[in-house]
Design a protein around this motif. Structure first.
Motif, PDB file in Angstrom:
ATOM      1  N   THR A  32       0.835  -1.204   0.000  1.00 32.45           N
ATOM      2  CA  THR A  32       0.000   0.000   0.000  1.00 32.45           C
ATOM      3  C   THR A  32       0.869   1.253   0.000  1.00 32.45           C
ATOM      4  O   THR A  32       0.569   2.203  -0.692  1.00 32.45           O
ATOM      5  CB  THR A  32      -0.951   0.044   1.209  1.00 32.45           C
ATOM      6  OG1 THR A  32      -0.176   0.014   2.415  1.00 32.45           O
ATOM      7  CG2 THR A  32      -1.913  -1.140   1.189  1.00 32.45           C
ATOM      8  N   HIS A  33       1.954   1.265   0.788  1.00 31.80           N
ATOM      9  CA  HIS A  33       2.869   2.408   0.745  1.00 31.80           C
ATOM     10  C   HIS A  33       4.205   2.064   1.389  1.00 31.80           C
ATOM     11  O   HIS A  33       4.404   0.962   1.872  1.00 31.80           O
ATOM     12  CB  HIS A  33       2.236   3.660   1.359  1.00 31.80           C
ATOM     13  CG  HIS A  33       1.930   3.577   2.827  1.00 31.80           C
ATOM     14  ND1 HIS A  33       0.925   2.789   3.340  1.00 31.80           N
ATOM     15  CD2 HIS A  33       2.494   4.197   3.892  1.00 31.80           C
ATOM     16  CE1 HIS A  33       0.870   2.935   4.653  1.00 31.80           C
ATOM     17  NE2 HIS A  33       1.824   3.780   5.023  1.00 31.80           N
ATOM     18  N   ALA A  34       5.126   3.047   1.361  1.00 34.76           N
ATOM     19  CA  ALA A  34       6.525   2.757   1.674  1.00 34.76           C
ATOM     20  C   ALA A  34       6.878   2.799   3.149  1.00 34.76           C
ATOM     21  O   ALA A  34       7.972   2.382   3.533  1.00 34.76           O
ATOM     22  CB  ALA A  34       7.427   3.746   0.914  1.00 34.76           C
ATOM     23  N   GLY A  53      -1.083  12.449   8.687  1.00 30.62           N
ATOM     24  CA  GLY A  53      -1.379  11.871   7.381  1.00 30.62           C
ATOM     25  C   GLY A  53      -2.492  10.845   7.485  1.00 30.62           C
ATOM     26  O   GLY A  53      -2.852  10.203   6.507  1.00 30.62           O
ATOM     27  N   HIS A  54      -2.994  10.667   8.710  1.00 25.79           N
ATOM     28  CA  HIS A  54      -4.099   9.723   8.921  1.00 25.79           C
ATOM     29  C   HIS A  54      -5.409  10.481   9.058  1.00 25.79           C
ATOM     30  O   HIS A  54      -5.436  11.622   9.513  1.00 25.79           O
ATOM     31  CB  HIS A  54      -3.876   8.925  10.214  1.00 25.79           C
ATOM     32  CG  HIS A  54      -2.714   7.991  10.136  1.00 25.79           C
ATOM     33  ND1 HIS A  54      -2.809   6.744   9.586  1.00 25.79           N
ATOM     34  CD2 HIS A  54      -1.431   8.152  10.514  1.00 25.79           C
ATOM     35  CE1 HIS A  54      -1.628   6.157   9.649  1.00 25.79           C
ATOM     36  NE2 HIS A  54      -0.769   6.980  10.204  1.00 25.79           N
ATOM     37  N   SER A  55      -6.495   9.830   8.718  1.00 26.92           N
ATOM     38  CA  SER A  55      -7.817  10.406   8.919  1.00 26.92           C
ATOM     39  C   SER A  55      -8.139  10.390  10.404  1.00 26.92           C
ATOM     40  O   SER A  55      -7.785   9.438  11.096  1.00 26.92           O
ATOM     41  CB  SER A  55      -8.863   9.564   8.193  1.00 26.92           C
ATOM     42  OG  SER A  55      -8.529   9.440   6.836  1.00 26.92           O
ATOM     43  N   LEU A  83       7.742   2.091   6.940  1.00 25.10           N
ATOM     44  CA  LEU A  83       8.328   0.846   7.434  1.00 25.10           C
ATOM     45  C   LEU A  83       7.302  -0.096   8.057  1.00 25.10           C
ATOM     46  O   LEU A  83       7.459  -1.311   8.010  1.00 25.10           O
ATOM     47  CB  LEU A  83       9.413   1.157   8.469  1.00 25.10           C
ATOM     48  CG  LEU A  83      10.705   1.760   7.913  1.00 25.10           C
ATOM     49  CD1 LEU A  83      11.643   2.131   9.064  1.00 25.10           C
ATOM     50  CD2 LEU A  83      11.393   0.798   6.948  1.00 25.10           C
ATOM     51  N   ASP A  84       6.224   0.451   8.647  1.00 22.96           N
ATOM     52  CA  ASP A  84       5.247  -0.448   9.268  1.00 22.96           C
ATOM     53  C   ASP A  84       4.403  -1.177   8.208  1.00 22.96           C
ATOM     54  O   ASP A  84       3.579  -2.023   8.535  1.00 22.96           O
ATOM     55  CB  ASP A  84       4.364   0.288  10.289  1.00 22.96           C
ATOM     56  CG  ASP A  84       3.557   1.428   9.698  1.00 22.96           C
ATOM     57  OD1 ASP A  84       4.092   2.133   8.814  1.00 22.96           O
ATOM     58  OD2 ASP A  84       2.396   1.621  10.109  1.00 22.96           O
ATOM     59  N   HIS A  85       4.655  -0.885   6.919  1.00 25.87           N
ATOM     60  CA  HIS A  85       3.959  -1.589   5.826  1.00 25.87           C
ATOM     61  C   HIS A  85       4.918  -2.297   4.872  1.00 25.87           C
ATOM     62  O   HIS A  85       4.554  -3.298   4.258  1.00 25.87           O
ATOM     63  CB  HIS A  85       3.082  -0.605   5.042  1.00 25.87           C
ATOM     64  CG  HIS A  85       2.007  -0.009   5.893  1.00 25.87           C
ATOM     65  ND1 HIS A  85       0.713  -0.438   5.859  1.00 25.87           N
ATOM     66  CD2 HIS A  85       2.070   0.954   6.855  1.00 25.87           C
ATOM     67  CE1 HIS A  85      -0.006   0.243   6.761  1.00 25.87           C
ATOM     68  NE2 HIS A  85       0.804   1.093   7.374  1.00 25.87           N
ATOM     69  N   ALA A  86       6.136  -1.754   4.720  1.00 28.49           N
ATOM     70  CA  ALA A  86       7.056  -2.337   3.743  1.00 28.49           C
ATOM     71  C   ALA A  86       8.436  -2.640   4.321  1.00 28.49           C
ATOM     72  O   ALA A  86       9.322  -3.084   3.598  1.00 28.49           O
ATOM     73  CB  ALA A  86       7.191  -1.394   2.539  1.00 28.49           C
ATOM     74  N   GLY A 138      -4.787   0.413   3.542  1.00 24.81           N
ATOM     75  CA  GLY A 138      -3.482   0.862   4.036  1.00 24.81           C
ATOM     76  C   GLY A 138      -3.756   2.038   4.951  1.00 24.81           C
ATOM     77  O   GLY A 138      -4.753   2.045   5.679  1.00 24.81           O
ATOM     78  N   ASP A 139      -2.901   3.069   4.918  1.00 22.13           N
ATOM     79  CA  ASP A 139      -3.155   4.272   5.709  1.00 22.13           C
ATOM     80  C   ASP A 139      -3.812   5.305   4.797  1.00 22.13           C
ATOM     81  O   ASP A 139      -3.348   5.520   3.678  1.00 22.13           O
ATOM     82  CB  ASP A 139      -1.846   4.830   6.278  1.00 22.13           C
ATOM     83  CG  ASP A 139      -1.200   3.856   7.255  1.00 22.13           C
ATOM     84  OD1 ASP A 139      -1.867   2.864   7.613  1.00 22.13           O
ATOM     85  OD2 ASP A 139      -0.044   4.083   7.651  1.00 22.13           O
ATOM     86  N   ILE A 140      -4.875   5.948   5.283  1.00 21.99           N
ATOM     87  CA  ILE A 140      -5.600   6.882   4.414  1.00 21.99           C
ATOM     88  C   ILE A 140      -5.810   8.243   5.056  1.00 21.99           C
ATOM     89  O   ILE A 140      -5.967   8.368   6.260  1.00 21.99           O
ATOM     90  CB  ILE A 140      -7.006   6.356   4.016  1.00 21.99           C
ATOM     91  CG1 ILE A 140      -7.696   5.714   5.205  1.00 21.99           C
ATOM     92  CG2 ILE A 140      -6.917   5.446   2.825  1.00 21.99           C
ATOM     93  CD1 ILE A 140      -9.170   5.449   4.978  1.00 21.99           C
ATOM     94  N   ASN A 171      -8.275  -2.653  11.120  1.00 20.72           N
ATOM     95  CA  ASN A 171      -6.911  -2.958  11.560  1.00 20.72           C
ATOM     96  C   ASN A 171      -6.168  -1.659  11.843  1.00 20.72           C
ATOM     97  O   ASN A 171      -6.753  -0.584  11.861  1.00 20.72           O
ATOM     98  CB  ASN A 171      -6.173  -3.786  10.488  1.00 20.72           C
ATOM     99  CG  ASN A 171      -5.679  -2.930   9.335  1.00 20.72           C
ATOM    100  OD1 ASN A 171      -6.313  -1.952   8.944  1.00 20.72           O
ATOM    101  ND2 ASN A 171      -4.549  -3.292   8.768  1.00 20.72           N
ATOM    102  N   HIS A 172      -4.846  -1.759  12.109  1.00 20.56           N
ATOM    103  CA  HIS A 172      -3.960  -0.605  12.206  1.00 20.56           C
ATOM    104  C   HIS A 172      -4.463   0.427  13.203  1.00 20.56           C
ATOM    105  O   HIS A 172      -4.751   1.571  12.840  1.00 20.56           O
ATOM    106  CB  HIS A 172      -3.792   0.035  10.823  1.00 20.56           C
ATOM    107  CG  HIS A 172      -2.553   0.897  10.682  1.00 20.56           C
ATOM    108  ND1 HIS A 172      -2.438   2.126  11.292  1.00 20.56           N
ATOM    109  CD2 HIS A 172      -1.401   0.712  10.005  1.00 20.56           C
ATOM    110  CE1 HIS A 172      -1.275   2.660  10.982  1.00 20.56           C
ATOM    111  NE2 HIS A 172      -0.620   1.818  10.210  1.00 20.56           N
ATOM    112  N   GLY A 173      -4.564  -0.007  14.473  1.00 21.57           N
ATOM    113  CA  GLY A 173      -4.941   0.918  15.532  1.00 21.57           C
ATOM    114  C   GLY A 173      -4.777   0.193  16.849  1.00 21.57           C
ATOM    115  O   GLY A 173      -4.783  -1.045  16.881  1.00 21.57           O
TER     116      GLY A 173
HETATM  117 ZN   LIG Z   1       0.897   2.613   8.920  1.00 24.80          ZN
END
Ligand SMILES: [Zn+2]
Ligand SMILES: [Zn+2]
Length: 641
Positions: A246-248, A583-585, A250-253, A356-358, A607-609
Motif C-alpha cells: 500500500t505504501h513505503a 497523514g491519517h484520517s 516501514l510499518d507496511h514495507a 493501508g493508511d488513508i 486494523n492498524h490501531g
Molecule cells: Zn501505517
C-alpha cells in the motif's frame, strides 16, 4: 506453482496469431511476450500502432489483457551511438544533461536544460531523433532537486535488465495460466498490524492464489517486530504468488526484503514512488539499526533483490496479478505514492479493498483518498485515530498553532526540534514553513533538515504527478517550487550537527526518526533538552512504547542509550503536540470515508490501531451504518466467501 515453459509458449503462439488477426494488414508483428502482467507486442513499426490508438484499445478489449507495443530491439541503435546522434541533432544550447535508455520500453528519457530545443518546432527535432535511433525519445527538464537514490535505482535496474526480463516472463506466464481450481472461497488472514500499529500484513487467499498485502516491521517493539510469517498459511514463503504494497512506510514495507531471505522469488506490486521511497527507508532502517548495534533482519543485497522484483503500477491501472485476481491501486492521500489496493476476484465474483493508511481530506501535498470503486463487497480499513475522542483540529488551526509555537520559541531565543518521518510529515511541515515565511507570518530562520528528509523530498519532486493540483500549479505554472526555498539547509555531517546544536542562533530542526526511536533527532534531543527556551513539537503519530509517546505523556527523566551506555537525560524544554498535521484520517474523516463510500461494502474489517480504538471504531460503525464489522486479532482468518 511452476509452469512448464512450453505451456507458456503455446499460449504465446496462440496470442500472436490472435494479435495478427486483430490488426490491419501491413503492420508487422515480430513477436509477442509476457512481461509481468502485460502482453508486449514487438514490432519494427511502433509508429503505425501509435498513429492508430484504436488498434491497441480494441486488442486489449478482445484479449482481456493489458497490451503494450514496443520497438523490436533490432531497430534500436546502440545507446552509446544513439547519444552521439542525439547530441548531433539537438542544438548545443539545449543543454543535454543526461539520457536514460530503458530497454524494457524502448524509450530514452532525455534530461535537458531547455526541453523546447530538444522537441523542436512542432516536434520536428524529436521525430528526427526517433528516425535516427529507433528509440522513442521523451524529454524532461533536468530535475530541480537531484536524487541520488533515483539515479542509483535506475542504474541498478539497467544493469539487471537481462535477469529482470527473465523474471517478468516467468511472472507473466504464471499470471496468464488457465485457472485450475474448481472450488470457490476467499479468506483473509491477519499476520500482523491487527489491534496494534506496526508490522502490517495480511494474506488474501483463494483456492488458486495467495497474495501478501504489506509486510511491515514494528519499530516500537524489541520482541515482536515481524508479522507471523512462519505459520502454515504462508510458510514456506515461496507458495505466495504476489506481494502488494500500500505504501513505503516501514510499518507496511519494512520487512519486504526479509521475504527474499526466506526464499520468496515472486513479484512485488507498488506505485513508482512507493518503490523508490521503500528502498530509501529500508536502507535507512538497516543503517540506523547497525549504528545502534541492534539486530538487523536483512542486508542491502536483499533490499536490491526486492527492488529487482518490483513491478510498478500507476493509480487506476487495472492489472491481472493472478489468473483469478485483478489489482487496481488508488490514491490514499497519506504519503507520496500511497495506495488503497482494490482486488477484483474471479469473474465478478468478489471485490475487496485494503485502505493501508488513508487521509480523507485535502492536504498541502495530496488530494483526499479515493472511496468510489466499480464494485466492492468488503473493506479493510485502518483505525489509527478511530477512538471515541480522536478528533483532530482543522489544518488551518494546526498551521497557526505551529507558526505561533515557533514564533514564541524564537522570541525567547530558543530552538525548535520537530521529529518527523522522512516521508510525509517532513514535506508537509516544509511547505507550511515556506508559505509562512513567504507571506511574512514568520521571520525567516534557518530550517535544518537532518536524516533522509532531503533525499525523500527530492523523490517528491521527481513525481509531481503524484502531488495535488495546487502544488503542481505552483511548481509548473508559477515556477515556484517550495521545496527549493533557501530556508532549508541540509545537515550532512556529525560536525555540522554539533554546530547547529551549539550555536546561539534560533532555528527549526526537522530530523528523523518521527517517534524518537533512533536517528539523528536523538542527538538534537540530547543536546537541547536541558534548555527551557527550546521546544519539542510533535506533529505525527507516537506509537505506544516509543520514547516519543513517553515524552508526550509528560515523562521528565528519560533513560537514554548511546553507544552502548545508558544515561539519564532531563526534559526541561517545552513539549507541544500539534495534531492536525497527521497523514491519517481522524475519527470523523474515517466515518465519512465509509459513509460516503460507493458502492457500500457489506463487510468491514478494522486494523492498524490500538485495540481500544479499533473496538470503539467498530462499535461506531455498527451503530451508525449498521454493517457487519469485524476486528480481527493477529493470526485470525476471516472467510469472506
Ligand atoms: Zn501505517
Ligand atoms: Zn503510513
Amino acid at each position: 506453482m511452476g509452469v512448464a515453459p512450453d505451456v507458456g509458449s503455446d499460449i504465446l503462439k496462440d496470442l500472436k496469431k490472435r494479435v495478427e488477426e486483430g490488426i490491419p494488414s501491413g503492420i508487422s508483428v515480430s513477436f509477442v511476450e509476457f512481461e509481468g502482467p502485460e502482453l508486449v507486442i514487438y514490432t519494427e513499426e511502433p509508429k503505425k500502432f501509435a498513429d492508430n490508438g484504436d488498434i491497441i484499445r480494441n486488442l486489449a478489449k478482445d484479449l482481456r489483457k493489458r497490451i503494450v507495443v514496443r520497438p523490436d530491439p533490432k531497430v534500436l541503435v546502440d545507446p552509446e551511438k544513439a547519444i552521439e546522434e542525439i547530441k548531433r541533432i539537438v542544438p548545443e544550447e539545449g543543454g543535454i544533461n543526461d539520457a536514460y535508455f530503458d530497454p524494457d520500453t524502448g524509450e530514452v528519457l532525455i534530461e535537458a536544460d531547455k526541453p523546447g530545443l530538444v522537441i523542436g518546432k512542432y516536434g520536428e527535432t524529436l521525430r528526427e531523433i526517433s528516425r535516427n535511433i529507433g528509440w522513442t525519445p521523451k524529454v524532461v527538464r533536468a530535475p530541480p532537486l537531484p536524487s541520488s537514490m533515483i539515479k542509483n535505482i535506475r542504474s541498478y535496474l539497467r544493469a539487471e535488465k537481462d535477469s529482470r526480463k527473465e523474471f517478468l516472463r516467468r511472472v507473466g506466464q504464471k499470471i496468464h495460466r488457465e485457472p485450475t481450481a474448481r472450488d470457490q472461497w476467499i479468506r483473509v488472514t491477519a499476520l500482523g498490524g491487527c489491534r496494534e500499529v506496526g508490522r502490517s500484513s495480511f494474506l488474501l487467499s483463494t483456492p488458486e492464489t495467495r497474495i501478501l498485502i504489506d509486510c511491515g516491521v514494528n519499530v516500537s517493539s524489541d520482541n515482536n517486530i515481524s508479522p507471523y510469517l512462519y505459520i502454515p498459511e504462508v510458510s514456506p514463503i515461496d507458495q505466495i504468488d504476489a506481494v502488494v504494497l500500500t505504501h513505503a512506510h516501514l510499518d507496511h514495507a519494512g520487512l519486504v526484503p526479509l521475504l527474499f531471505k526466506y526464499g520468496y522469488d515472486g513479484p512485488i506490486y507498488a506505485t513508482p514512488p512507493t518503490r523508490d521511497l521503500m528502498v530509501l527507508l529500508q536502507l535507512d532502517y538497516i543503517d540506523i539499526a547497525s549504528k545502534e548495534g541492534s539486530k538487523i533482519p536483512y542486508n542491502s543485497a536483499m533490499v536490491r533483490e526486492a527492488l529487482k522484483h518490483t513491478i510498478v503500477l500507476n493509480y487506476g491501472e487495472v492489472t491481472d496479478i493472478a489468473p483469478d485476481v485483478k489489482l487496481t491501486l488508488h490514491n490514499a492521500g497519506h504519503i507520496l505514492g500511497s495506495a488503497v489496493a482494490h482486488f477484483h476476484i474471479g469473474q465478478g465474483m468478489y471485490n475487496i479493498a485494503f485502505t493501508g493508511d488513508i487521509k480523507y481530506e485535502r492536504t498541502l501535498l495530496f488530494d483526499p483518498t479515493v472511496n468510489t470503486f466499480p464494485r466492492l463487497e468488503a473493506l479493510v480499513i485502518e483505525a489509527t485515530y478511530g477512538g471515541n475522542r480522536d478528533f483532530q483540529p482543522s489544518r488551518s488551526e494546526a498551521e497557526s498553532k505551529l507558526q505561533s509555537t515557533i514564533k514564541k520559541t524564537i522570541e525567547r531565543g530558543g530552538k525548535v526540534i520537530i521529529p518527523a518521518f522522512a516521508v510525509g510529515r517532513s514535506q508537509e511541515v516544509m511547505i507550511v514553513l515556506e508559505n509562512a515565511v513567504r507571506k511574512g507570518a514568520l521571520d525567516p530562520v534557518p530550517v535544518y533538515l537532518d536524516g533522509m528528509i532531503l533525499e525523500a523530498t527530492a523523490i517528491h519532486t521527481a513525481y509531481p504527478e503524484y502531488l495535488n493540483q495546487n502544488l503542481r500549479n505552483l511548481i509548473f505554472h508559477k515556477g515556484l517550487n517550495p521545496f527549493l526555498s533557501d530556508l532549508f539547509i541540509q545537515v550532512d555531517s556529525v560536525s555540522k550537527r554539533q554546530e547547529v546544536i551549539q550555536s546561539e542562533e534560533s532555528c527549526v530542526i526537522l530530523a528523523t526518526s518521527g517517534m524518537l526511536n533512533g536517528g539523528p533527532v536523538m542527538e538534537y534531543l540530547r543536546g537541547l533538552c536541558h534548555d527551557e527556551r527550546n521546544t519539542l513539537i510533535f506533529v505525527g503519530y507516537q506509537a505506544e512504547g516509543t520514547l516519543g509517546r513517553r515524552i508526550q505523556k509528560g515523562w521528565k527523566e528519560i533513560p537514554f542509550s548511546r553507544e552502548g551506555r545508558t544515561e539519564t537525560i532531563k526534559i526541561r524544554l517545552e513539549v507541544v503536540t500539534i495534531d492536525g498535521f497527521s497523514g491519517h484520517s481522524d475519527r470523523n474523516q474515517l466515518l465519512n470515508y465509509v459513509r460516503r463510500m460507493r458502492p457500500q461494502p457489506s463487510k468491514i474489517l478494522i486494523n492498524h490501531g490500538e485495540e481500544r480504538k479499533c473496538l470503539e471504531f467498530a462499535n461506531t460503525l455498527r451503530k451508525k451504518i449498521r454493517r457487519e464489522v469485524v476486528v480481527p486479532k493477529n493470526l485470525e482468518t476471516v472467510r469472506l466467501l
